[in-house]
Every structure is written in C-alpha cells, then in structure tokens.
Enzyme design. Sequence first.
Site, PDB file in Angstrom:
ATOM      1  N   GLY A  45       6.706 -89.948 -22.267  1.00  0.00           N
ATOM      2  CA  GLY A  45       7.895 -89.171 -22.597  1.00  0.00           C
ATOM      3  C   GLY A  45       7.528 -87.702 -22.699  1.00  0.00           C
ATOM      4  O   GLY A  45       6.366 -87.366 -22.936  1.00  0.00           O
ATOM      5  N   GLN A  50       8.533 -79.033 -25.403  1.00  0.00           N
ATOM      6  CA  GLN A  50       7.099 -79.169 -25.115  1.00  0.00           C
ATOM      7  C   GLN A  50       6.656 -78.362 -23.898  1.00  0.00           C
ATOM      8  O   GLN A  50       5.467 -78.195 -23.668  1.00  0.00           O
ATOM      9  CB  GLN A  50       6.728 -80.641 -24.909  1.00  0.00           C
ATOM     10  CG  GLN A  50       6.870 -81.472 -26.173  1.00  0.00           C
ATOM     11  CD  GLN A  50       6.460 -82.911 -25.928  1.00  0.00           C
ATOM     12  OE1 GLN A  50       7.262 -83.711 -25.477  1.00  0.00           O
ATOM     13  NE2 GLN A  50       5.206 -83.233 -26.200  1.00  0.00           N
ATOM     14  N   CYS A  98       1.006 -87.862 -28.808  1.00  0.00           N
ATOM     15  CA  CYS A  98       1.920 -86.843 -28.292  1.00  0.00           C
ATOM     16  C   CYS A  98       1.131 -85.864 -27.434  1.00  0.00           C
ATOM     17  O   CYS A  98       0.042 -85.449 -27.812  1.00  0.00           O
ATOM     18  CB  CYS A  98       2.553 -86.111 -29.477  1.00  0.00           C
ATOM     19  SG  CYS A  98       3.690 -84.806 -28.984  1.00  0.00           S
ATOM     20  N   LEU A  99       1.694 -85.493 -26.284  1.00  0.00           N
ATOM     21  CA  LEU A  99       1.000 -84.575 -25.382  1.00  0.00           C
ATOM     22  C   LEU A  99       0.811 -83.189 -26.023  1.00  0.00           C
ATOM     23  O   LEU A  99      -0.083 -82.451 -25.640  1.00  0.00           O
ATOM     24  CB  LEU A  99       1.757 -84.450 -24.054  1.00  0.00           C
ATOM     25  CG  LEU A  99       1.814 -85.738 -23.222  1.00  0.00           C
ATOM     26  CD1 LEU A  99       2.695 -85.542 -21.999  1.00  0.00           C
ATOM     27  CD2 LEU A  99       0.426 -86.217 -22.808  1.00  0.00           C
ATOM     28  N   HIS A 140      10.849 -90.725 -30.664  1.00  0.00           N
ATOM     29  CA  HIS A 140       9.784 -89.716 -30.681  1.00  0.00           C
ATOM     30  C   HIS A 140      10.241 -88.442 -29.956  1.00  0.00           C
ATOM     31  O   HIS A 140      10.083 -87.328 -30.472  1.00  0.00           O
ATOM     32  CB  HIS A 140       8.518 -90.303 -30.029  1.00  0.00           C
ATOM     33  CG  HIS A 140       7.385 -89.327 -29.914  1.00  0.00           C
ATOM     34  ND1 HIS A 140       6.217 -89.449 -30.619  1.00  0.00           N
ATOM     35  CD2 HIS A 140       7.253 -88.198 -29.162  1.00  0.00           C
ATOM     36  CE1 HIS A 140       5.421 -88.427 -30.307  1.00  0.00           C
ATOM     37  NE2 HIS A 140       6.032 -87.656 -29.425  1.00  0.00           N
ATOM     38  N   GLU A 141      10.814 -88.620 -28.769  1.00  0.00           N
ATOM     39  CA  GLU A 141      11.256 -87.445 -27.993  1.00  0.00           C
ATOM     40  C   GLU A 141      12.426 -86.748 -28.678  1.00  0.00           C
ATOM     41  O   GLU A 141      12.515 -85.520 -28.666  1.00  0.00           O
ATOM     42  CB  GLU A 141      11.633 -87.843 -26.559  1.00  0.00           C
ATOM     43  CG  GLU A 141      10.495 -88.455 -25.745  1.00  0.00           C
ATOM     44  CD  GLU A 141       9.193 -87.682 -25.827  1.00  0.00           C
ATOM     45  OE1 GLU A 141       9.229 -86.441 -25.908  1.00  0.00           O
ATOM     46  OE2 GLU A 141       8.128 -88.326 -25.828  1.00  0.00           O
ATOM     47  N   HIS A 144      11.497 -84.189 -31.155  1.00  0.00           N
ATOM     48  CA  HIS A 144      11.144 -82.878 -30.586  1.00  0.00           C
ATOM     49  C   HIS A 144      12.383 -81.989 -30.469  1.00  0.00           C
ATOM     50  O   HIS A 144      12.290 -80.773 -30.632  1.00  0.00           O
ATOM     51  CB  HIS A 144      10.515 -83.040 -29.199  1.00  0.00           C
ATOM     52  CG  HIS A 144       9.072 -83.466 -29.232  1.00  0.00           C
ATOM     53  ND1 HIS A 144       8.081 -82.711 -29.807  1.00  0.00           N
ATOM     54  CD2 HIS A 144       8.450 -84.569 -28.738  1.00  0.00           C
ATOM     55  CE1 HIS A 144       6.907 -83.330 -29.675  1.00  0.00           C
ATOM     56  NE2 HIS A 144       7.107 -84.462 -29.028  1.00  0.00           N
TER      57      HIS A 144
END
Length: 184
Positions: A45, A50, A98-99, A140-141, A144
């Site tokens: 994701g 991000q 997470c990236l 999760h996304e 953000h």
Amino acid sequence: MILPICLYGNPVLRKQTKEVEVSKDELKQFVADLFDTMDNANGVGLAAPQVGRAERVFVIDTAGFKETYPNVEVRREAFVNPYIIEEFGEDFTFHEGCLSLPEIGEDVVRKSSVRIQYTTVDGEEREEVVSGLVARVIQHEYDHLEGQVFTDRLSSLKKMILKRKLSDIATGRVRPAYKTKPNK
Ligand code: ZN
C-alpha cells in the site's frame, strides 16, 4: 514513474489532506505513479502523503501477502477521497510495516472490518464492507490521510523503545533500497 518516498520526520506525513478532483486527467497519472512507486519498493500500500502530496488518495495491492497467506483476497486498487464510516468486528493483531518507516515492524491491534466510501479512479462512487488483510491495508493507508503513522497506535512503552530507531530514520541514518526523499 517511480517517485521518492518521504520518510518519518517529514512534515508532509502529519499534514491535513485535501480531497482531489476526480475528473482531472492528472489524477490517473498520479495514481499510476503511486502504483509504480509501491511496486518498486515491494509495498502492499502507498498513500499520497508518502510521496509528498497531502491529498486523499491511496493505492493497495494485497498480492504481496500471497506467499505468506496463500488464501488472501487479492485486490489492486486505488481509493480516491475515501472515508471510513465505521470500523467493527473483533480486535485483530497484525504485524505492520511502512515504507516511510523502514526497518520497523510492530504488532498493531485494529478492528477486523471497515465500511468505506470512496471513488474509483474512473469516478465511480462506491461504498463497501471489507475485512481481513484488505481491511488492514486500507486502515493503515487511511491513517496516512489523517496525518498518522502506525507507530502512533503503539503503547507509550513501545514508542519509547522505538524512539532511537525513529530518530535514525528522521535524520537520514536509515537508507532503504528504494528511492527516498531526504528530510531536510
Ligand atoms: Zn505506511
């Protein structure tokens, strides 16, 4: 096009996000770039903040879970202007990463299901209930888009333990294999 990923400590990850205009051609290109960037980093994701844009868009691809969870529901989709209307079901613990927070992975407890309203990249309005790992990636996304990262949801003890690692990310001491945007 692969975009550089913003890391923990970049103020854009804490910004209030704005809705996007679905009719714009530029949106399709941006969504394609989000997919390229997520794929390149082997993510499941990726949300617009991000990559430095405080906008209400994220993409998911749960195919990345297939190796570990062969029965996972595979969805590769963009969510435009999404709103989680409710979260319900049992508490479900899952190890998240997470990236934007490379080299950190922690168990996070969330509800098992969500009801979400969103627009597809083609402008179709949808409302649906999702569960399991698809719901988890969406939750999760979605965080953000609300200026949150998954470590915000951990206990204060866990946060204290992670403090050093987080500050290493924020100050550029952690260098993942994918393209990142250095924090100033
Ligand atoms: Zn993330």
